[in-house]
Design a protein around this motif. Structure first.
Motif, mmCIF file in Angstrom:
data_model
loop_
_atom_site.group_PDB
_atom_site.id
_atom_site.type_symbol
_atom_site.label_atom_id
_atom_site.label_comp_id
_atom_site.label_asym_id
_atom_site.label_seq_id
_atom_site.Cartn_x
_atom_site.Cartn_y
_atom_site.Cartn_z
ATOM 1 N N ILE A 87 -9.081 -11.747 4.227
ATOM 2 C CA ILE A 87 -8.026 -11.772 3.227
ATOM 3 C C ILE A 87 -7.619 -13.202 2.951
ATOM 4 O O ILE A 87 -7.406 -13.998 3.867
ATOM 5 C CB ILE A 87 -6.813 -10.906 3.628
ATOM 6 C CG1 ILE A 87 -5.761 -10.934 2.511
ATOM 7 C CG2 ILE A 87 -6.220 -11.324 4.952
ATOM 8 C CD1 ILE A 87 -4.664 -9.910 2.672
ATOM 9 N N HIS A 88 -7.526 -13.531 1.654
ATOM 10 C CA HIS A 88 -7.162 -14.862 1.187
ATOM 11 C C HIS A 88 -5.784 -14.813 0.526
ATOM 12 O O HIS A 88 -5.281 -13.740 0.177
ATOM 13 C CB HIS A 88 -8.193 -15.366 0.170
ATOM 14 C CG HIS A 88 -9.580 -15.499 0.709
ATOM 15 N ND1 HIS A 88 -10.435 -14.424 0.837
ATOM 16 C CD2 HIS A 88 -10.267 -16.575 1.147
ATOM 17 C CE1 HIS A 88 -11.590 -14.825 1.323
ATOM 18 N NE2 HIS A 88 -11.518 -16.125 1.536
ATOM 19 N N PRO A 89 -5.163 -15.961 0.307
ATOM 20 C CA PRO A 89 -3.853 -15.988 -0.357
ATOM 21 C C PRO A 89 -3.886 -15.295 -1.721
ATOM 22 O O PRO A 89 -4.858 -15.426 -2.478
ATOM 23 C CB PRO A 89 -3.568 -17.483 -0.498
ATOM 24 C CG PRO A 89 -4.288 -18.111 0.652
ATOM 25 C CD PRO A 89 -5.561 -17.307 0.780
ATOM 26 N N GLY A 90 -2.831 -14.542 -1.998
ATOM 27 C CA GLY A 90 -2.704 -13.870 -3.275
ATOM 28 C C GLY A 90 -3.466 -12.575 -3.388
ATOM 29 O O GLY A 90 -3.460 -11.938 -4.446
ATOM 30 N N GLU A 91 -4.122 -12.142 -2.310
ATOM 31 C CA GLU A 91 -4.839 -10.869 -2.293
ATOM 32 C C GLU A 91 -4.055 -9.854 -1.462
ATOM 33 O O GLU A 91 -3.117 -10.219 -0.746
ATOM 34 C CB GLU A 91 -6.242 -11.051 -1.710
ATOM 35 C CG GLU A 91 -7.106 -12.037 -2.475
ATOM 36 C CD GLU A 91 -8.446 -12.303 -1.816
ATOM 37 O OE1 GLU A 91 -9.278 -12.972 -2.463
ATOM 38 O OE2 GLU A 91 -8.671 -11.857 -0.667
ATOM 39 N N VAL A 92 -4.461 -8.589 -1.569
ATOM 40 C CA VAL A 92 -3.756 -7.530 -0.850
ATOM 41 C C VAL A 92 -4.740 -6.691 -0.050
ATOM 42 O O VAL A 92 -5.734 -6.196 -0.589
ATOM 43 C CB VAL A 92 -2.980 -6.623 -1.833
ATOM 44 C CG1 VAL A 92 -2.523 -5.341 -1.143
ATOM 45 C CG2 VAL A 92 -1.784 -7.363 -2.408
ATOM 46 N N ASN A 93 -4.480 -6.567 1.238
ATOM 47 C CA ASN A 93 -5.118 -5.547 2.073
ATOM 48 C C ASN A 93 -4.114 -4.416 2.230
ATOM 49 O O ASN A 93 -3.060 -4.607 2.859
ATOM 50 C CB ASN A 93 -5.469 -6.111 3.451
ATOM 51 C CG ASN A 93 -6.809 -6.802 3.475
ATOM 52 O OD1 ASN A 93 -7.463 -6.969 2.451
ATOM 53 N ND2 ASN A 93 -7.230 -7.222 4.657
ATOM 54 N N TRP A 94 -4.421 -3.254 1.659
ATOM 55 C CA TRP A 94 -3.534 -2.094 1.737
ATOM 56 C C TRP A 94 -4.233 -1.049 2.594
ATOM 57 O O TRP A 94 -5.229 -0.464 2.182
ATOM 58 C CB TRP A 94 -3.256 -1.557 0.339
ATOM 59 C CG TRP A 94 -2.215 -0.480 0.281
ATOM 60 C CD1 TRP A 94 -2.417 0.859 0.464
ATOM 61 C CD2 TRP A 94 -0.822 -0.642 0.017
ATOM 62 N NE1 TRP A 94 -1.226 1.540 0.331
ATOM 63 C CE2 TRP A 94 -0.238 0.649 0.050
ATOM 64 C CE3 TRP A 94 -0.009 -1.744 -0.250
ATOM 65 C CZ2 TRP A 94 1.117 0.858 -0.171
ATOM 66 C CZ3 TRP A 94 1.340 -1.534 -0.468
ATOM 67 C CH2 TRP A 94 1.901 -0.248 -0.428
ATOM 68 N N MET A 95 -3.742 -0.862 3.812
ATOM 69 C CA MET A 95 -4.367 0.050 4.759
ATOM 70 C C MET A 95 -3.476 1.264 4.964
ATOM 71 O O MET A 95 -2.334 1.139 5.413
ATOM 72 C CB MET A 95 -4.611 -0.655 6.096
ATOM 73 C CG MET A 95 -5.413 0.176 7.087
ATOM 74 S SD MET A 95 -5.620 -0.662 8.687
ATOM 75 C CE MET A 95 -3.969 -0.459 9.402
ATOM 76 N N VAL A 96 -3.989 2.429 4.631
ATOM 77 C CA VAL A 96 -3.266 3.686 4.810
ATOM 78 C C VAL A 96 -3.622 4.245 6.183
ATOM 79 O O VAL A 96 -4.761 4.649 6.421
ATOM 80 C CB VAL A 96 -3.629 4.692 3.701
ATOM 81 C CG1 VAL A 96 -2.857 5.998 3.895
ATOM 82 C CG2 VAL A 96 -3.346 4.098 2.325
ATOM 83 N N ALA A 97 -2.654 4.258 7.081
ATOM 84 C CA ALA A 97 -2.910 4.758 8.434
ATOM 85 C C ALA A 97 -2.966 6.279 8.461
ATOM 86 O O ALA A 97 -3.829 6.868 9.106
ATOM 87 C CB ALA A 97 -1.839 4.251 9.397
ATOM 88 N N GLY A 98 -2.012 6.926 7.774
ATOM 89 C CA GLY A 98 -2.000 8.377 7.723
ATOM 90 C C GLY A 98 -2.071 8.998 9.102
ATOM 91 O O GLY A 98 -1.263 8.712 9.984
ATOM 92 N N SER A 99 -3.090 9.844 9.323
ATOM 93 C CA SER A 99 -3.214 10.575 10.587
ATOM 94 C C SER A 99 -3.654 9.696 11.743
ATOM 95 O O SER A 99 -3.593 10.130 12.893
ATOM 96 C CB SER A 99 -4.205 11.729 10.423
ATOM 97 O OG SER A 99 -5.490 11.230 10.047
ATOM 98 N N GLY A 100 -4.098 8.470 11.451
ATOM 99 C CA GLY A 100 -4.414 7.546 12.531
ATOM 100 C C GLY A 100 -5.546 6.594 12.190
ATOM 101 O O GLY A 100 -6.580 7.002 11.662
#
Length: 292
Positions: A87-100
Motif C-alpha cells: 500500500i502506497h500513500p493515497g491508496e486504500v486497503n479495505w479488508m472485510v473481516a466478517g466471519s474471520g
C-alpha cells in the motif's frame, strides 16, 4: 455549539515497539457512526535495517472492515485469503473481516530503504446482518477515490459518500471518510448528511468555531449542526462519520454485537483454528490477557 467533545490521542504500543496514537475507542465516546477504532501512525522516520519486531505480525479480526490509509511511507499487507498488497500513500486497503480473517502489516520497504511513516488505520463495524459475511480484500486507487481541489483544499474521498461524490469502495452501511490537505485560511464545510461526524487533525492546526485542534486531536461534532473546518496553518485533516450501527463490544482485534461471539473468536485463536496469512505463517501472537 458544533462540537460535542474533543478527544486527545493516547500513546499505544502495538507490541513490538511501534507506537501509535489511539483516538477511538474512547471511554466517553466509543464510536463515531460505524467507526469503532482510529489509530494515528507517526509521523516517524524509520532507518534502513529496522528490526522485524516493529512489524505488525499476523493477527485475526472478526465483525469489521479495516481501512489503512497512508500520507507517506509504505506497508506490505498479507492475509489468509492469499492477498499480498503493497500500500502506497493515497491508496486504500479495505479488508472485510466478517466471519474471520488474519493478516499481517509489514514494514518491508522501510527495512530496505528507510521511510517517513505517517498514516491512519481505522476500523468500521459491520451492521449486524453483515457481521458474519465472508471475508474479502479490496485495493483501491485512482478513479475509485474521488478527489477535489477547491479554494485551498485538496481532498480525497476515501470511502462512502459526501459532497456529491461516491467512492468506489464497497461499504456495508452509510458513511463518509475524507482526507484534506489544507492551505492556511482554507475552509471546508463538513457534510451534514450523517447523524454522527468527527474531524481529526493529523498535522498543522485547524479551527472549528472557537475550538482549535492540534495534531492528535479529534472533534466529535454535534448531531447535524453545520461545522466549518478552517486551517490556521497548512494542515492535514480527516473528516469521518456515518449512521450508527448499534452497540459493539471489543476484545483485542475482535469486534461484535455479541459478547459470546467475541469469546468464540478468542477461543478459535487460542486453539490456532484460524488460518494464518499465506506465505506469512511462521509467527503466532498469543491471545492477550483480558484487562479489567
Amino acid at each position: 455549539m458544533a462540537i460535542e467533545r474533543i478527544i486527545d490521542k493516547r500513546t499505544h504500543d502495538l507490541g513490538g515497539g511501534l507506537e501509535v496514537g489511539r483516538v477511538l475507542p474512547f471511554h466517553a465516546r466509543r464510536m463515531v457512526g460505524p467507526f469503532v477504532f482510529f489509530d494515528h501512525l507517526g509521523p516517524v522516520d524509520l532507518a534502513p535495517g529496522i528490526p522485524r519486531a516493529l512489524d505488525v505480525r499476523p493477527h485475526p479480526h472478526i465483525g469489521l472492515a479495516t481501512v489503512t490509509y497512508l500520507y507517506s511511507g509504505r506497508i506490505t499487507h498479507r492475509d489468509s485469503l492469499g492477498f499480498h498488497q503493497e500500500i502506497h500513500p493515497g491508496e486504500v486497503n479495505w479488508m472485510v473481516a466478517g466471519s474471520g480473517i488474519t493478516h499481517s502489516e509489514r514494514l518491508e520497504y522501510a527495512r530496505s530503504n528507510g521511510a517517513h511513516m505517517h498514516g491512519i488505520q481505522a476500523w468500521v463495524a459491520l451492521p449486524e446482518a453483515d457481521e458474519e459475511t465472508a471475508p474479502a480484500f479490496y485495493h483501491h486507487e485512482g478513479a475509485d477515490l474521488p478527489v477535489w481541489d477547491d479554494a485551498g483544499v485538496q481532498g480525497r474521498l476515501i470511502a462512502g459518500e459526501a459532497d456529491g461524490m461516491k467512492a468506489g469502495v464497497r461499504t456495508h452501511s452509510p458513511l463518509f471518510y475524507q482526507h484534506m490537505e489544507m492551505e492556511q485560511d482554507a475552509r471546508h464545510a463538513v457534510t451534514t448528511d450523517y447523524s454522527e461526524r468527527a474531524v481529526y487533525c493529523a498535522s498543522g492546526e485547524i479551527a472549528i468555531g472557537d475550538a482549535v485542534l492540534r495534531p492528535g486531536q479529534m472533534a466529535v461534532l454535534s448531531s447535524r449542526d453545520a461545522a466549518d473546518v478552517v486551517a490556521l496553518q497548512p494542515s492535514v485533516a480527516m473528516a469521518l462519520g456515518g449512521d450508527p450501527v448499534g452497540e459493539r463490544f471489543l476484545f483485542w482485534n475482535f469486534v461484535s454485537s455479541s459478547k459470546e461471539r467475541l469469546e468464540q473468536a478468542a477461543e478459535d485463536w487460542r486453539q490456532q483454528r484460524m488460518k494464518l496469512p499465506e506465505g506469512d505463517d511462521r509467527e503466532f501472537i498469543p491471545l492477550p490477557d483480558r484487562k479489567g
